[in-house]
Design a protein around this motif. Structure first.
Motif, short mmCIF file in Angstrom:
data_model
loop_
_atom_site.label_atom_id
_atom_site.label_comp_id
_atom_site.label_asym_id
_atom_site.label_seq_id
_atom_site.Cartn_x
_atom_site.Cartn_y
_atom_site.Cartn_z
N SER A 21 0.85 -1.19 0.00
CA SER A 21 0.00 0.00 0.00
C SER A 21 0.89 1.24 0.00
O SER A 21 2.10 1.15 0.25
CB SER A 21 -0.89 0.00 1.24
OG SER A 21 -0.10 0.12 2.42
N MET A 22 0.31 2.39 -0.26
CA MET A 22 1.08 3.63 -0.27
C MET A 22 1.69 3.90 1.10
O MET A 22 2.81 4.38 1.20
CB MET A 22 0.18 4.80 -0.69
CG MET A 22 -0.19 4.80 -2.17
SD MET A 22 1.28 4.91 -3.25
CE MET A 22 1.90 6.53 -2.80
N LYS A 23 0.93 3.58 2.16
CA LYS A 23 1.44 3.79 3.51
C LYS A 23 2.67 2.92 3.76
O LYS A 23 3.68 3.37 4.32
CB LYS A 23 0.36 3.46 4.54
CG LYS A 23 0.80 3.66 5.99
CD LYS A 23 -0.24 3.14 6.97
CE LYS A 23 -1.49 3.99 6.95
NZ LYS A 23 -2.46 3.57 8.00
N ALA A 24 2.61 1.64 3.33
CA ALA A 24 3.73 0.73 3.53
C ALA A 24 4.93 1.15 2.69
O ALA A 24 6.08 1.06 3.14
CB ALA A 24 3.31 -0.70 3.20
N MET A 25 4.70 1.63 1.46
CA MET A 25 5.79 2.07 0.60
C MET A 25 6.49 3.29 1.17
O MET A 25 7.73 3.38 1.17
CB MET A 25 5.25 2.39 -0.81
CG MET A 25 4.83 1.16 -1.59
SD MET A 25 4.16 1.56 -3.23
CE MET A 25 5.58 2.28 -4.02
N ALA A 26 5.72 4.23 1.69
CA ALA A 26 6.30 5.42 2.32
C ALA A 26 7.09 5.02 3.57
O ALA A 26 8.17 5.56 3.84
CB ALA A 26 5.20 6.42 2.67
N SER A 27 6.56 4.07 4.32
CA SER A 27 7.23 3.59 5.52
C SER A 27 8.54 2.89 5.17
O SER A 27 9.56 3.06 5.86
CB SER A 27 6.32 2.62 6.28
OG SER A 27 5.13 3.26 6.71
N PHE A 28 8.52 2.12 4.08
CA PHE A 28 9.74 1.43 3.63
C PHE A 28 10.81 2.45 3.24
O PHE A 28 11.99 2.29 3.56
CB PHE A 28 9.43 0.51 2.46
CG PHE A 28 10.60 -0.31 2.00
CD1 PHE A 28 11.05 -1.39 2.74
CD2 PHE A 28 11.28 0.02 0.83
CE1 PHE A 28 12.15 -2.14 2.32
CE2 PHE A 28 12.37 -0.72 0.40
CZ PHE A 28 12.80 -1.81 1.15
N ALA A 29 10.40 3.49 2.53
CA ALA A 29 11.34 4.55 2.14
C ALA A 29 11.95 5.21 3.38
O ALA A 29 13.14 5.53 3.41
CB ALA A 29 10.63 5.59 1.27
N TYR A 30 11.12 5.37 4.41
CA TYR A 30 11.60 5.99 5.66
C TYR A 30 12.70 5.13 6.30
O TYR A 30 13.76 5.65 6.68
CB TYR A 30 10.44 6.16 6.64
CG TYR A 30 10.86 6.76 7.97
CD1 TYR A 30 10.78 8.13 8.20
CD2 TYR A 30 11.36 5.97 9.00
CE1 TYR A 30 11.18 8.69 9.39
CE2 TYR A 30 11.78 6.51 10.21
CZ TYR A 30 11.68 7.87 10.40
OH TYR A 30 12.09 8.42 11.60
N ILE A 31 12.45 3.82 6.44
CA ILE A 31 13.42 2.98 7.15
C ILE A 31 14.70 2.76 6.34
O ILE A 31 15.74 2.42 6.90
CB ILE A 31 12.82 1.62 7.58
CG1 ILE A 31 12.51 0.75 6.36
CG2 ILE A 31 11.58 1.82 8.43
CD1 ILE A 31 12.14 -0.67 6.72
N VAL A 32 14.63 2.97 5.02
CA VAL A 32 15.83 2.83 4.19
C VAL A 32 16.68 4.09 4.25
O VAL A 32 17.88 4.04 4.56
CB VAL A 32 15.47 2.51 2.72
CG1 VAL A 32 16.73 2.58 1.84
CG2 VAL A 32 14.85 1.13 2.61
N TRP A 33 16.08 5.25 3.98
CA TRP A 33 16.87 6.47 3.80
C TRP A 33 16.89 7.43 4.98
O TRP A 33 17.81 8.22 5.10
CB TRP A 33 16.42 7.19 2.54
CG TRP A 33 16.82 6.42 1.32
CD1 TRP A 33 18.09 6.23 0.85
CD2 TRP A 33 15.97 5.70 0.43
NE1 TRP A 33 18.08 5.45 -0.27
CE2 TRP A 33 16.79 5.10 -0.56
CE3 TRP A 33 14.59 5.49 0.36
CZ2 TRP A 33 16.29 4.30 -1.59
CZ3 TRP A 33 14.08 4.70 -0.67
CH2 TRP A 33 14.92 4.12 -1.62
N LEU A 34 15.93 7.34 5.88
CA LEU A 34 15.96 8.18 7.08
C LEU A 34 16.39 7.38 8.30
O LEU A 34 17.43 7.65 8.90
CB LEU A 34 14.59 8.83 7.31
CG LEU A 34 14.18 9.90 6.30
CD1 LEU A 34 12.79 10.44 6.59
CD2 LEU A 34 15.19 11.05 6.29
N GLY A 35 15.60 6.37 8.65
CA GLY A 35 15.98 5.52 9.78
C GLY A 35 17.15 4.63 9.46
O GLY A 35 17.78 4.07 10.37
#
Length: 301
Positions: free
Chosen positions: A212-226
């Motif tokens: 889902s869009m929420k999961a994709m945004a969350s994945f981007a967060y844990i890769v490049w921010l977290g």
């Protein structure tokens, strides 16, 4: 330089404090081994690209660093992320960040065991208090659960994650004397991704579902921010102030984690969690501020 390191460590603590919330969104759609392996492949690829752009000369690690980097990959990536992300399927974000708060005490204990660092009596007291607070938290304040060893699986996995992270931090100090922060983080990520991918292949399988869009945004967060951002900030901080001092900034995580989980996931903060948090943070404070406490009390070590 230390002030800059403190700022970077604070940012890492904030980014990691929010991370369990977004991971909770992803593990509802993707299994943890797939999540961790692809996360660190992308994370390491990003770091290698940064090394190429900045013309880092230590792209290939020296022979003496290969084994430590492999161990860092297993502990700081495979075990730490795998345990934490799997644990979030069984327990709460609040418990994840609260148990993470005892990392300074665990780091000090492991430094005593493996690096032969001396610990004052007050530090031992702080470690015992932190561990007691964690036992209280994961048993939900029920002594019968402690006696019969029947803890929540998620909370046990959170504890394994923090133990693994403490080992990662202690090893990273020596490795970063020979390699840059970017190189250490990237190579540890590669090795960690390989090991957890092998584990995932033979257990639950590796596959990327339609997110889902929420999961994709969350994945981007844990890769490049977290991931990229927080780990670079953290390793720079550790390199400049040491593992024990840096670990103090992990105390930011419970505050961020509990508040954001309450707002975004509607998690109810229980009295047991509040009491467990107070005990854990008290033990951490005693362990990491022993010198200052003794000076105020005019005690001798």
């Amino acid at each position: 330089m230390k002030n800059k390191a403190y700022v970077l460590l604070s940012l890492a603590g904030i980014l990691w404090g929010f991370q369990p919330v977004v991971v909770k969104f992803i593990v509802a759609e993707m299994n943890p081994p797939t999540l961790v392996s692809f996360r660190y492949l992308l994370l390491s690829a990003t770091l290698f690209l940064l090394m190429k752009i900045t013309h880092k000369k230590d792209f290939i690690p020296p022979k003496s660093c290969w084994l430590p980097l492999i161990i860092m990959g297993i502990t700081g990536v495979s075990l730490n992320n795998g345990s934490q992300f799997t644990g979030l399927q069984y327990s709460t974000v609040a418990n994840a960040t609260l148990i993470a708060a005892m990392t300074p005490a665990v780091t000090s204990l492991l430094a005593f065991v493996f690096l032969r660092e001396r610990l004052a009596l007050l530090q031992w007291i702080g470690i015992i208090i932190s561990i007691s607070g964690t036992l209280y938290l994961i048993s939900n304040g029920n002594l019968d659960i402690i006696l019969h060893i029947s803890f929540n699986l998620g909370d046990i996995l959170f504890f394994v994650a923090q133990l693994s992270w403490a080992i990662y931090c202690l090893i990273s100090i020596r490795v970063m004397k020979k390699m840059s922060v970017l190189s250490v983080t990237a190579w540890a990520g590669v090795f960690g991704a390989i090991f957890i991918a092998i584990y995932g292949h033979f257990t639950c399988g590796l596959f990327i579902p339609d997110l889902s869009m929420k999961a994709m945004a969350s994945f981007a967060y844990i890769v490049w921010l977290g991931g990229v951002g927080a780990m670079i900030f953290w390793n720079i901080g550790v390199k400049n102030v040491g593992a024990s001092t840096a670990s103090i900034f992990l105390n930011i995580m419970p505050i961020v984690g509990i508040v954001t989980a309450s707002i975004t996931l509607n998690e109810i903060i229980t009295m047991e969690e509040c009491l467990g948090a107070v005990v854990i943070l008290l033990g951490v404070y005693i362990t990491t501020h022993t010198k200052q406490i003794l000076e105020k009390l005019n005690w001798k070590k």
